[in-house]
Write a protein that holds these residues in place. Structure first.
Motif, PDB file in Angstrom:
ATOM      1  N   MET A  16       0.933  -1.192  -0.099  1.00  0.00           N
ATOM      2  CA  MET A  16      -0.193  -0.022  -0.129  1.00  0.00           C
ATOM      3  C   MET A  16       0.899   1.311  -0.123  1.00  0.00           C
ATOM      4  O   MET A  16       0.553   2.283  -0.865  1.00  0.00           O
ATOM      5  CB  MET A  16      -0.996  -0.031   1.315  1.00  0.00           C
ATOM      6  CG  MET A  16      -1.995  -1.217   1.223  1.00  0.00           C
ATOM      7  SD  MET A  16      -3.248  -0.929  -0.261  1.00  0.00           S
ATOM      8  CE  MET A  16      -2.983  -2.392  -1.066  1.00  0.00           C
ATOM      9  N   LEU A  17       1.841   1.137   0.891  1.00  0.00           N
ATOM     10  CA  LEU A  17       2.885   2.341   0.777  1.00  0.00           C
ATOM     11  C   LEU A  17       3.341   2.625  -0.494  1.00  0.00           C
ATOM     12  O   LEU A  17       3.784   4.055  -0.827  1.00  0.00           O
ATOM     13  CB  LEU A  17       3.778   2.252   2.104  1.00  0.00           C
ATOM     14  CG  LEU A  17       3.400   2.351   3.309  1.00  0.00           C
ATOM     15  CD1 LEU A  17       4.414   1.890   4.426  1.00  0.00           C
ATOM     16  CD2 LEU A  17       2.706   3.572   3.859  1.00  0.00           C
ATOM     17  N   GLU A  18       3.781   1.604  -1.020  1.00  0.00           N
ATOM     18  CA  GLU A  18       4.571   1.755  -2.361  1.00  0.00           C
ATOM     19  C   GLU A  18       3.746   2.357  -3.397  1.00  0.00           C
ATOM     20  O   GLU A  18       3.884   3.281  -4.154  1.00  0.00           O
ATOM     21  CB  GLU A  18       5.181   0.369  -3.005  1.00  0.00           C
ATOM     22  CG  GLU A  18       6.291   0.539  -3.935  1.00  0.00           C
ATOM     23  CD  GLU A  18       5.576   0.897  -5.313  1.00  0.00           C
ATOM     24  OE1 GLU A  18       6.385   1.676  -6.196  1.00  0.00           O
ATOM     25  OE2 GLU A  18       4.526   0.469  -5.554  1.00  0.00           O
ATOM     26  N   GLY A  19       2.317   1.832  -3.456  1.00  0.00           N
ATOM     27  CA  GLY A  19       1.403   2.371  -4.247  1.00  0.00           C
ATOM     28  C   GLY A  19       1.180   3.886  -4.266  1.00  0.00           C
ATOM     29  O   GLY A  19       0.794   4.668  -5.143  1.00  0.00           O
ATOM     30  N   LEU A  20       0.915   4.307  -2.932  1.00  0.00           N
ATOM     31  CA  LEU A  20       0.524   5.673  -2.413  1.00  0.00           C
ATOM     32  C   LEU A  20       1.792   6.559  -2.743  1.00  0.00           C
ATOM     33  O   LEU A  20       1.666   7.749  -2.674  1.00  0.00           O
ATOM     34  CB  LEU A  20       0.323   5.507  -1.117  1.00  0.00           C
ATOM     35  CG  LEU A  20      -1.293   4.827  -0.655  1.00  0.00           C
ATOM     36  CD1 LEU A  20      -1.265   5.035   0.975  1.00  0.00           C
ATOM     37  CD2 LEU A  20      -2.164   5.352  -1.351  1.00  0.00           C
ATOM     38  N   SER A  21       2.901   6.280  -2.721  1.00  0.00           N
ATOM     39  CA  SER A  21       4.210   6.784  -3.017  1.00  0.00           C
ATOM     40  C   SER A  21       4.197   7.394  -4.421  1.00  0.00           C
ATOM     41  O   SER A  21       4.761   8.551  -4.620  1.00  0.00           O
ATOM     42  CB  SER A  21       5.587   6.047  -2.956  1.00  0.00           C
ATOM     43  OG  SER A  21       5.650   4.988  -4.042  1.00  0.00           O
ATOM     44  N   ARG A  22       3.256   7.075  -5.222  1.00  0.00           N
ATOM     45  CA  ARG A  22       3.170   7.471  -6.673  1.00  0.00           C
ATOM     46  C   ARG A  22       2.226   8.602  -6.850  1.00  0.00           C
ATOM     47  O   ARG A  22       2.048   9.310  -7.813  1.00  0.00           O
ATOM     48  CB  ARG A  22       2.642   6.404  -7.556  1.00  0.00           C
ATOM     49  CG  ARG A  22       3.520   5.249  -7.477  1.00  0.00           C
ATOM     50  CD  ARG A  22       2.918   4.071  -8.472  1.00  0.00           C
ATOM     51  NE  ARG A  22       3.864   2.684  -8.079  1.00  0.00           N
ATOM     52  CZ  ARG A  22       3.269   1.578  -8.687  1.00  0.00           C
ATOM     53  NH1 ARG A  22       2.527   1.752  -9.801  1.00  0.00           N
ATOM     54  NH2 ARG A  22       3.806   0.489  -8.137  1.00  0.00           N
ATOM     55  N   LEU A  23       1.510   8.966  -5.639  1.00  0.00           N
ATOM     56  CA  LEU A  23       0.508  10.227  -5.683  1.00  0.00           C
ATOM     57  C   LEU A  23       1.351  11.362  -5.706  1.00  0.00           C
ATOM     58  O   LEU A  23       2.356  11.631  -5.040  1.00  0.00           O
ATOM     59  CB  LEU A  23      -0.317  10.069  -4.485  1.00  0.00           C
ATOM     60  CG  LEU A  23      -1.205   8.759  -4.151  1.00  0.00           C
ATOM     61  CD1 LEU A  23      -1.782   9.009  -2.802  1.00  0.00           C
ATOM     62  CD2 LEU A  23      -2.236   8.886  -5.339  1.00  0.00           C
TER      63      LEU A  23
END
Length: 319
Positions: A160-167
């Protein structure tokens, strides 16, 4: 009470892009007189088996109100996944299917006489997210991302953190830790709060998250800690909105409770729907209160109202 903001739902003009991340699974609903204790045998009355899940319930609000959103609600392979896929097709909801990743999870939901619910969850694919699943989305384009605490445990947390890092840096993560509020890894929470996090939790969860003993103080603590507003639902009383170093109670609506399954999720869905349309925070929380009141007056989850139904329902509270 007037609901002029509801008029804008008739011809909605989205102001923000929304991504809903999380689970779709099956809720097995069982009514009980009282919750069992160790070694006990209590009688239950079977109610229904319905597709649910926190994220699915949030997405259901958007779909019912005919508002755009994108969803990462993985559907696997197996008996439960087949039920979920059938329901998605019946509702004409978009599918995100993955092969070779196992079945979806399911939940035994025990509903007491007062409508309160307790869960026994058997996790599935929704607890086994993969980084590559986010590649199908242009994460930098989203303004609001919904995330449930159920997807933030174990190996899922780092995904989840890796995916959100793209925001993009101004994006807001609308985070509902739910019953896991007191058990999330503090390291995960610290990393998540590097983003702009808008907490949306109930009163007991807010107290668990903050260590406060007063709901208003807990709301204020969450907002000040993240430098982003926080919303704390408080049953029929409504919801506390904390922003700009102050806390306001946005009144709720008196209804006859059928059960509380999906009530908090539907509130978050209404809140995010309002924000996506550029409603003020106060209007968005009121929309959340109204949607949650509708859902709480009906049995089961994923039963959000259409715009027509919501406008008719609001007539009961106009004055």
């Amino acid at each position: 009470m007037e609901f002029t903001f509801l008029d804008r739902l008739l011809n909605p003009v989205p102001k923000a892009r929304v991504l809903i991340v999380g689970s779709a699974f099956v809720d097995l609903l069982l009514r009980v007189d009282t919750l069992p204790v160790s070694g006990a045998d209590v009688k239950g009355d079977y109610q229904d088996a319905r597709v649910g899940g926190c994220s699915f319930n949030v997405a259901d609000v958007f779909f019912k109100l005919a508002l755009p959103c994108e969803c990462l609600l993985p559907i696997g392979e197996g008996m439960i996944a087949s039920l979920i896929e059938k329901e998605f097709n019946r509702r004409h909801y978009p599918l995100t299917k993955f092969q070779g990743k196992g079945d979806n999870g399911w939940c035994l939901t025990l509903i007491e006489k007062n409508g309160e619910r307790s869960f026994i969850t058997l996790p599935g694919i929704e607890r086994r997210f993969e980084r590559a699943w986010f590649d199908a989305f242009d994460m930098a384009c989203f303004d609001y991302v919904y995330l449930s605490g159920y997807q933030c445990v174990g190996d899922n947390a780092s995904v989840m953190l890796e995916g959100l890092s793209r925001l993009h840096e101004r994006a807001i993560v609308v985070f509902d830790p739910g019953p896991l509020s007191a058990s999330l890894d503090p390291a995960f929470t610290r990393a998540l709060e590097r983003h702009r996090v808008l907490y949306t939790v109930n009163a007991s969860e807010a107290l668990a998250l903050t260590g406060q003993t007063d709901v208003k103080a807990a709301a204020l603590a969450l907002a000040e800690h993240t430098a982003t507003p926080a919303v704390i639902t408080h049953g029929a009383e409504g919801a506390f909105l904390a922003k700009d170093s102050s806390v306001t109670l946005i009144p709720g609506f008196k209804i006859t409770v059928a059960d509380t399954v999906g009530s908090g999720d539907s509130h978050t869905g209404g809140l995010m729907a309002g924000l996506s349309l550029g409603f003020s925070l106060e209007e968005s929380v009121t929309l959340g209160n109204l949607v949650a009141a509708w859902v709480t007056s009906r049995t089961g989850a994923a039963c959000a109202p259409t715009v027509t139904e919501l406008r008719a329902f609001s007539a009961n509270f106009r004055g």
